[in-house]
Design an enzyme around this catalytic site. Structure first.
Site, PDB file in Angstrom:
ATOM      1  N   CYS A  10      -5.721  -6.295   0.771  1.00 49.26           N
ATOM      2  CA  CYS A  10      -4.523  -7.096   1.048  1.00 49.26           C
ATOM      3  C   CYS A  10      -4.249  -7.013   2.551  1.00 49.26           C
ATOM      4  CB  CYS A  10      -3.325  -6.659   0.204  1.00 49.26           C
ATOM      5  SG  CYS A  10      -2.627  -5.042   0.596  1.00 49.26           S
ATOM      6  N   ASN A  13      -2.546  -2.951   3.156  1.00 46.24           N
ATOM      7  CA  ASN A  13      -3.030  -1.866   2.300  1.00 46.24           C
ATOM      8  C   ASN A  13      -1.934  -0.858   1.973  1.00 46.24           C
ATOM      9  OD1 ASN A  13      -5.529   0.762   2.444  1.00 46.24           O
ATOM     10  ND2 ASN A  13      -5.082  -0.569   0.733  1.00 46.24           N
ATOM     11  N   CYS A  15       0.818  -2.135  -0.431  1.00 47.81           N
ATOM     12  CA  CYS A  15       1.463  -2.609  -1.660  1.00 47.81           C
ATOM     13  C   CYS A  15       0.441  -3.073  -2.694  1.00 47.81           C
ATOM     14  CB  CYS A  15       2.454  -3.744  -1.373  1.00 47.81           C
ATOM     15  SG  CYS A  15       3.944  -3.244  -0.490  1.00 47.81           S
ATOM     16  N   ARG A  16      -0.144  -4.233  -2.449  1.00 44.89           N
ATOM     17  CA  ARG A  16      -0.978  -4.865  -3.464  1.00 44.89           C
ATOM     18  C   ARG A  16      -2.325  -4.188  -3.679  1.00 44.89           C
ATOM     19  NH1 ARG A  16      -0.889 -10.714  -1.045  1.00 44.89           N
ATOM     20  NH2 ARG A  16      -0.921  -9.432   0.842  1.00 44.89           N
ATOM     21  N   SER A  17      -3.083  -3.959  -2.626  1.00 40.48           N
ATOM     22  CA  SER A  17      -4.424  -3.390  -2.835  1.00 40.48           C
ATOM     23  C   SER A  17      -4.395  -1.939  -3.325  1.00 40.48           C
ATOM     24  CB  SER A  17      -5.315  -3.567  -1.609  1.00 40.48           C
ATOM     25  OG  SER A  17      -4.752  -3.037  -0.444  1.00 40.48           O
ATOM     26  N   ASP A 128       2.738 -11.162  -1.928  1.00 39.79           N
ATOM     27  CA  ASP A 128       3.121  -9.965  -1.179  1.00 39.79           C
ATOM     28  C   ASP A 128       4.590  -9.652  -1.476  1.00 39.79           C
ATOM     29  OD1 ASP A 128       3.603  -7.931   0.631  1.00 39.79           O
ATOM     30  OD2 ASP A 128       2.573  -8.939   2.284  1.00 39.79           O
TER      31      ASP A 128
END
Length: 158
Positions: A10, A13, A15-17, A128
């Site tokens: 993301c 690095n 939140c999402r990934s 995001d």
């Protein structure tokens, strides 16, 4: 037999990934596939390199039993493209950035979008949640649970 290696990517690095990494790790452990699949996560940017996952993301994930233990790092090209079998971006901008970092057709062939593996959600990206509220973090986890299940099935069927 070599392990299948997956890199989730993301923007930063945090939140999402790292959430994708935690969700996938839980699925891998549940099916006792640690000897067959390894995972990591990284960010397009290095703004948060060395930092743990966002506190809000961690709180939402822990409520679902996911532990975000990774430390943020930036994507390293060509190293990551050479090491990983799958380089999975969370949104169209991540995909575009990864394509720009790819150095050859082999690298390009490894890039896919997280939502390509969804079977229940029809989202075209993992949004995001950084500047939003609690609902955004929950939506990220909903999408990632679906996509990681689909990705695991895809890998098992290869």
């Amino acid at each position: 037999m070599d392990k299948t290696k997956i890199l989730f990517v993301c923007l930063g690095n945090i939140c999402r990934s790292p959430s994708a990494e935690a969700v996938m790790q839980a699925l891998i452990e549940k099916e006792s596939l640690e000897h067959k699949i390894s995972i990591d996560s990284a960010g397009i940017t290095g703004y948060h390199a060395g930092d743990p996952a966002d506190d809000r993301m961690q709180r939402h994930a822990i409520q679902r039993g996911f532990h975000l233990s990774s430390v943020s790092r930036q994507v390293q090209s060509p190293k990551d493209f050479n090491e990983f079998d799958y380089v999975i971006g969370m949104d169209n901008q991540n995909i575009s950035d990864l394509q720009d970092l790819a150095q050859n057709q082999n690298h390009l062939a490894k890039i896919s979008k997280m939502t390509d593996y969804c079977t229940r959600h029809n989202n075209t990206s993992v949004p995001d949640p950084y500047y939003g509220g609690a609902a955004g973090f929950e939506l990220v986890l909903d999408i990632l649970e679906d996509a990681c299940e689909g990705l695991l099935e895809h890998i098992k069927n290869e």
